[in-house]
Design a protein around this motif. Sequence first.
Motif, PDB file in Angstrom:
ATOM      1  N   GLY A 186      28.224  42.082  42.816  1.00  0.00           N
ATOM      2  CA  GLY A 186      29.440  41.622  43.479  1.00  0.00           C
ATOM      3  C   GLY A 186      29.456  41.743  44.979  1.00  0.00           C
ATOM      4  O   GLY A 186      30.484  41.549  45.611  1.00  0.00           O
ATOM      5  N   HIS A 187      28.310  42.068  45.575  1.00  0.00           N
ATOM      6  CA  HIS A 187      28.248  42.218  47.029  1.00  0.00           C
ATOM      7  C   HIS A 187      27.758  40.960  47.734  1.00  0.00           C
ATOM      8  O   HIS A 187      27.538  40.961  48.940  1.00  0.00           O
ATOM      9  N   GLY A 188      27.605  39.877  46.996  1.00  0.00           N
ATOM     10  CA  GLY A 188      27.177  38.605  47.572  1.00  0.00           C
ATOM     11  C   GLY A 188      28.379  37.721  47.864  1.00  0.00           C
ATOM     12  O   GLY A 188      29.537  38.121  47.725  1.00  0.00           O
ATOM     13  N   GLN A 189      28.114  36.488  48.276  1.00  0.00           N
ATOM     14  CA  GLN A 189      29.167  35.553  48.612  1.00  0.00           C
ATOM     15  C   GLN A 189      30.010  35.235  47.375  1.00  0.00           C
ATOM     16  O   GLN A 189      29.502  34.831  46.349  1.00  0.00           O
ATOM     17  N   GLY A 190      31.316  35.448  47.473  1.00  0.00           N
ATOM     18  CA  GLY A 190      32.217  35.186  46.368  1.00  0.00           C
ATOM     19  C   GLY A 190      32.306  36.320  45.367  1.00  0.00           C
ATOM     20  O   GLY A 190      33.041  36.232  44.388  1.00  0.00           O
ATOM     21  N   GLY A 191      31.574  37.399  45.579  1.00  0.00           N
ATOM     22  CA  GLY A 191      31.588  38.541  44.668  1.00  0.00           C
ATOM     23  C   GLY A 191      32.848  39.377  44.826  1.00  0.00           C
ATOM     24  O   GLY A 191      33.547  39.306  45.839  1.00  0.00           O
ATOM     25  N   ALA A 192      33.131  40.177  43.820  1.00  0.00           N
ATOM     26  CA  ALA A 192      34.356  40.981  43.826  1.00  0.00           C
ATOM     27  C   ALA A 192      34.387  41.965  44.995  1.00  0.00           C
ATOM     28  O   ALA A 192      35.422  42.130  45.657  1.00  0.00           O
ATOM     29  N   ALA A 193      33.284  42.628  45.262  1.00  0.00           N
ATOM     30  CA  ALA A 193      33.246  43.604  46.363  1.00  0.00           C
ATOM     31  C   ALA A 193      33.407  42.914  47.714  1.00  0.00           C
ATOM     32  O   ALA A 193      34.083  43.434  48.615  1.00  0.00           O
ATOM     33  N   THR A 194      32.811  41.747  47.871  1.00  0.00           N
ATOM     34  CA  THR A 194      32.932  41.005  49.121  1.00  0.00           C
ATOM     35  C   THR A 194      34.364  40.522  49.325  1.00  0.00           C
ATOM     36  O   THR A 194      34.908  40.622  50.426  1.00  0.00           O
ATOM     37  N   LEU A 195      34.988  40.004  48.266  1.00  0.00           N
ATOM     38  CA  LEU A 195      36.372  39.536  48.374  1.00  0.00           C
ATOM     39  C   LEU A 195      37.319  40.697  48.685  1.00  0.00           C
ATOM     40  O   LEU A 195      38.249  40.547  49.490  1.00  0.00           O
ATOM     41  N   ALA A 196      37.084  41.867  48.089  1.00  0.00           N
ATOM     42  CA  ALA A 196      37.909  43.035  48.367  1.00  0.00           C
ATOM     43  C   ALA A 196      37.748  43.480  49.824  1.00  0.00           C
ATOM     44  O   ALA A 196      38.733  43.827  50.486  1.00  0.00           O
ATOM     45  N   ARG A 197      36.510  43.448  50.328  1.00  0.00           N
ATOM     46  CA  ARG A 197      36.274  43.842  51.724  1.00  0.00           C
ATOM     47  C   ARG A 197      36.931  42.859  52.680  1.00  0.00           C
ATOM     48  O   ARG A 197      37.529  43.246  53.686  1.00  0.00           O
TER      49      ARG A 197
END
Length: 101
Positions: free
Chosen positions: A83-94
């Motif tokens: 989830g740390h890539g483009q569109g991933g949950a972690a990226t969206l949260a950040r």
Amino acid sequence: MADHSLAHRAQHQTPTETVHLPPSTPPTNHGKTVAAWTTTWTIVLGALVAALGVAFALVWMFWVGMGVIVLGIVLGKVLQVLGHGQGGAATLAREKRRGGH
């Protein structure tokens, strides 16, 4: 004689031209994700080690550099899946915490 200059064509579009727009707005992070940065810098480091191996004629160092490159690709894919890539949950949260950018 008709004016077929680029400026004339830009101002007077022909009715047969079709504009193809993306179906939605692209992400605002422009690929600046943890997965992208980790992949990029690991590959750059591996390429540097491999280049030094070639420059100093050290075959083992070249292969270590190639291994680091492969490790960087695998690590980037794992981060993307987590989830740390483009569109991933972690990226969206950040992005949400930082205000969208």
